[in-house]
Design a protein around this motif. Structure first.
Motif, PDB file in Angstrom:
ATOM      1  N   TYR A 156       0.886  -1.085  -0.131  1.00 49.88           N
ATOM      2  CA  TYR A 156       0.228   0.035   0.152  1.00 49.88           C
ATOM      3  C   TYR A 156       0.804   1.230  -0.014  1.00 49.88           C
ATOM      4  CZ  TYR A 156      -3.828   3.055   1.451  1.00 49.88           C
ATOM      5  OH  TYR A 156      -4.597   4.078   1.604  1.00 49.88           O
ATOM      6  N   LYS A 157       0.771   2.017  -1.177  1.00 51.11           N
ATOM      7  CA  LYS A 157       1.645   3.287  -1.170  1.00 51.11           C
ATOM      8  C   LYS A 157       0.752   4.281  -2.301  1.00 51.11           C
ATOM      9  CE  LYS A 157       6.457   4.935  -2.146  1.00 51.11           C
ATOM     10  NZ  LYS A 157       6.556   5.022  -3.534  1.00 51.11           N
ATOM     11  N   TRP A 163      -2.510   0.754  -4.320  1.00 49.82           N
ATOM     12  CA  TRP A 163      -3.308   1.765  -3.454  1.00 49.82           C
ATOM     13  C   TRP A 163      -4.536   2.079  -4.377  1.00 49.82           C
ATOM     14  CZ3 TRP A 163      -4.099   6.945  -5.370  1.00 49.82           C
ATOM     15  CH2 TRP A 163      -4.752   7.822  -4.417  1.00 49.82           C
ATOM     16  N   VAL A 164      -4.645   2.281  -5.628  1.00 50.48           N
ATOM     17  CA  VAL A 164      -5.851   2.833  -6.384  1.00 50.48           C
ATOM     18  C   VAL A 164      -6.779   1.722  -6.218  1.00 50.48           C
ATOM     19  CG1 VAL A 164      -6.660   3.050  -8.838  1.00 50.48           C
ATOM     20  CG2 VAL A 164      -4.385   4.142  -8.299  1.00 50.48           C
ATOM     21  N   PHE A 165      -6.353   0.332  -6.545  1.00 50.85           N
ATOM     22  CA  PHE A 165      -7.037  -0.844  -6.208  1.00 50.85           C
ATOM     23  C   PHE A 165      -7.748  -0.831  -4.883  1.00 50.85           C
ATOM     24  CE2 PHE A 165      -8.130  -5.058  -4.883  1.00 50.85           C
ATOM     25  CZ  PHE A 165      -8.722  -5.648  -5.692  1.00 50.85           C
ATOM     26  N   ILE A 166      -7.086  -0.659  -3.991  1.00 47.83           N
ATOM     27  CA  ILE A 166      -7.701  -0.778  -2.352  1.00 47.83           C
ATOM     28  C   ILE A 166      -8.772   0.189  -2.372  1.00 47.83           C
ATOM     29  CG2 ILE A 166      -6.977  -0.526  -0.031  1.00 47.83           C
ATOM     30  CD1 ILE A 166      -6.257  -3.238  -1.207  1.00 47.83           C
ATOM     31  N   GLU A 167      -8.388   1.706  -2.389  1.00 54.29           N
ATOM     32  CA  GLU A 167      -9.166   2.584  -2.286  1.00 54.29           C
ATOM     33  C   GLU A 167     -10.253   2.777  -2.902  1.00 54.29           C
ATOM     34  OE1 GLU A 167      -9.266   3.586   0.533  1.00 54.29           O
ATOM     35  OE2 GLU A 167      -6.977   3.346   1.388  1.00 54.29           O
ATOM     36  N   GLY A 168      -9.902   2.407  -4.474  1.00 55.32           N
ATOM     37  CA  GLY A 168     -10.840   2.757  -5.506  1.00 55.32           C
ATOM     38  C   GLY A 168     -12.053   1.515  -5.062  1.00 55.32           C
ATOM     39  N   MET A 169     -11.790   0.153  -5.185  1.00 53.33           N
ATOM     40  CA  MET A 169     -12.871  -0.797  -4.604  1.00 53.33           C
ATOM     41  C   MET A 169     -13.485  -0.374  -3.377  1.00 53.33           C
ATOM     42  SD  MET A 169     -13.114  -3.358  -6.679  1.00 53.33           S
ATOM     43  CE  MET A 169     -13.472  -4.655  -6.068  1.00 53.33           C
ATOM     44  N   SER A 190      -8.707  10.990 -13.512  1.00 50.16           N
ATOM     45  CA  SER A 190      -7.988   9.593 -13.980  1.00 50.16           C
ATOM     46  C   SER A 190      -8.621   8.439 -13.137  1.00 50.16           C
ATOM     47  CB  SER A 190      -6.469   9.989 -14.129  1.00 50.16           C
ATOM     48  OG  SER A 190      -5.892   8.595 -14.101  1.00 50.16           O
ATOM     49  N   TRP A 191      -8.318   7.022 -13.861  1.00 52.25           N
ATOM     50  CA  TRP A 191      -8.858   6.201 -13.133  1.00 52.25           C
ATOM     51  C   TRP A 191      -7.443   5.696 -12.137  1.00 52.25           C
ATOM     52  CZ3 TRP A 191      -5.097   2.289 -13.734  1.00 52.25           C
ATOM     53  CH2 TRP A 191      -4.256   2.413 -14.921  1.00 52.25           C
ATOM     54  N   MET A 192      -6.407   6.440 -12.415  1.00 54.74           N
ATOM     55  CA  MET A 192      -5.463   6.449 -11.104  1.00 54.74           C
ATOM     56  C   MET A 192      -5.489   7.318  -9.804  1.00 54.74           C
ATOM     57  SD  MET A 192      -3.079   4.012 -11.609  1.00 54.74           S
ATOM     58  CE  MET A 192      -1.485   4.809 -10.672  1.00 54.74           C
ATOM     59  N   ASP A 193      -6.749   8.228 -10.070  1.00 53.07           N
ATOM     60  CA  ASP A 193      -6.851   9.189  -8.876  1.00 53.07           C
ATOM     61  C   ASP A 193      -6.941   8.195  -7.621  1.00 53.07           C
ATOM     62  OD1 ASP A 193      -6.341  11.281 -10.530  1.00 53.07           O
ATOM     63  OD2 ASP A 193      -8.440  11.783 -10.783  1.00 53.07           O
ATOM     64  N   GLY A 194      -7.655   7.139  -7.519  1.00 51.85           N
ATOM     65  CA  GLY A 194      -7.981   6.470  -6.366  1.00 51.85           C
ATOM     66  C   GLY A 194      -9.449   7.060  -5.877  1.00 51.85           C
ATOM     67  N   TYR A 195      -9.873   6.452  -4.712  1.00 53.47           N
ATOM     68  CA  TYR A 195     -11.205   6.863  -4.099  1.00 53.47           C
ATOM     69  C   TYR A 195     -12.099   7.032  -4.951  1.00 53.47           C
ATOM     70  CZ  TYR A 195      -8.112   7.154  -0.011  1.00 53.47           C
ATOM     71  OH  TYR A 195      -7.205   6.992   1.310  1.00 53.47           O
ATOM     72  N   ARG A 196     -12.987   7.999  -4.839  1.00 51.45           N
ATOM     73  CA  ARG A 196     -14.046   8.196  -5.512  1.00 51.45           C
ATOM     74  C   ARG A 196     -13.975   8.128  -7.216  1.00 51.45           C
ATOM     75  NH1 ARG A 196     -17.886  12.815  -2.794  1.00 51.45           N
ATOM     76  NH2 ARG A 196     -15.913  12.933  -1.370  1.00 51.45           N
ATOM     77  N   LYS A 197     -13.062   8.818  -7.539  1.00 57.81           N
ATOM     78  CA  LYS A 197     -12.783   8.863  -9.042  1.00 57.81           C
ATOM     79  C   LYS A 197     -12.842   7.579  -9.567  1.00 57.81           C
ATOM     80  CE  LYS A 197     -13.054  12.849 -10.774  1.00 57.81           C
ATOM     81  NZ  LYS A 197     -13.941  13.331 -11.768  1.00 57.81           N
ATOM     82  N   THR A 198     -11.924   6.793  -8.755  1.00 62.41           N
ATOM     83  CA  THR A 198     -11.890   5.196  -9.403  1.00 62.41           C
ATOM     84  C   THR A 198     -13.256   4.339  -8.907  1.00 62.41           C
ATOM     85  OG1 THR A 198      -9.466   5.344  -8.887  1.00 62.41           O
ATOM     86  CG2 THR A 198     -10.199   3.122  -9.239  1.00 62.41           C
ATOM     87  N   GLY A 199     -13.586   4.577  -7.880  1.00 59.59           N
ATOM     88  CA  GLY A 199     -14.732   3.789  -7.310  1.00 59.59           C
ATOM     89  C   GLY A 199     -16.078   3.903  -8.073  1.00 59.59           C
TER      90      GLY A 199
END
Ligand SMILES: [Zn+2]
Length: 258
Positions: A156-157, A163-169, A190-199
């Motif tokens: 997790y970094k 990190w994108v997978f963990i927070e996006g999911m 971007s899909w690499m933004d993580g959290y809500r953007k990826t979610g």
């Protein structure tokens, strides 16, 4: 008097058991789900946030257990899947800054929730929204307990695909269960933004495959070393890349704004 108290205890424990039994009976595939034991500690006793929390969540243990089942059902098909074995969740309500966080690893995880955040939410939006926020945050943190983790790509970094997978999911599971307003879903980023953007993006992919979130979660066991592109191809077909799906998603968002 003693008799009355005993009867009351009996009635409330029957009601509690029924809640659990009902959940299991709704879907036979989840009849043997092991509800984690919940160790709830209110470390914010005496604060306003604690009083609000107790008002909106009068019975924290079955409340957290029920959400644990719903998170597991979003990520897996049945209680026979490779679900991380969470035996116990130490859940604390604490009078400190921040929102919420998950720590530890199965079989024992801990989740902290800030009573100050509860106070802030109450001031801004009132009881109903605090319950919505409390449930949303719980979906996110419980997902961290129940989700699988990508292998062969480090840990997790921030800024990494792990990190994108963990927070996006975690935010995808929250959104999928109705705990972000759809009005927050906007084009850009971007899909690499993580959290809500990826979610929101991952959740949108359930339009292509209703089991997308389950399959994407499971890809963490099947693809080593894991990557977004390999997982997208694995789940949705070789013709896709994460970028091509993202641009299709952006087109959808722009069109649905008009
Ligand atoms: Zn998180």
């Amino acid at each position: 008097m003693k008799k009355i108290i005993l009867i009351l205890i009996f009635i409330s424990s029957v009601a509690y058991l029924n809640a659990q039994e009902n959940c299991k009976w709704v879907d036979p595939k989840w009849r043997n789900f092991q509800f984690p034991e919940i160790e709830f500690t209110n470390m914010a006793e005496g604060t306003e946030g604690s009083d609000i929390y107790k008002r909106i969540v009068p019975d924290a243990v079955p409340f957290i257990q029920q959400h644990a089942l719903w998170v597991a059902q979003t990520l897996y098909w049945s209680d026979q899947d490779s679900i991380p074995n969470i035996e116990k969740i130490k859940y604390t309500l604490e009078d400190k800054d921040g929102i919420s966080a998950k720590g530890g690893q199965p079989p024992v995880i801990n989740i902290f929730y800030s009573s100050r955040w509860v106070e802030k939410s109450e001031l801004a939006q009132g009881d109903e929204k605090v319950l919505y926020e409390t449930r949303g945050v719980l979906y996110h943190e419980l997902t961290h307990g129940f989700q699988l983790e990508p292998q062969g790509i480090g840990g997790y970094k921030q800024g990494t695909e792990f990190w994108v997978f963990i927070e996006g999911m975690a935010d995808a599971v929250r959104f999928h269960n109705g705990f972000f307003p759809v009005s927050d879903r906007k084009p850009g980023g971007s899909w690499m933004d993580g959290y809500r953007k990826t979610g929101y993006f991952l959740e949108w992919l359930t339009c292509k495959d209703p089991d997308f979130l389950r399959k994407f979660n499971k890809s963490a066991l099947e693809i080593i070393p894991w990557s977004f592109d390999k997982a997208m191809k694995h789940v949705l077909g070789e013709q896709h890349t994460t970028d091509s799906l993202w641009s299709e998603y952006q087109d959808f968002l722009i069109k649905s704004q008009n």
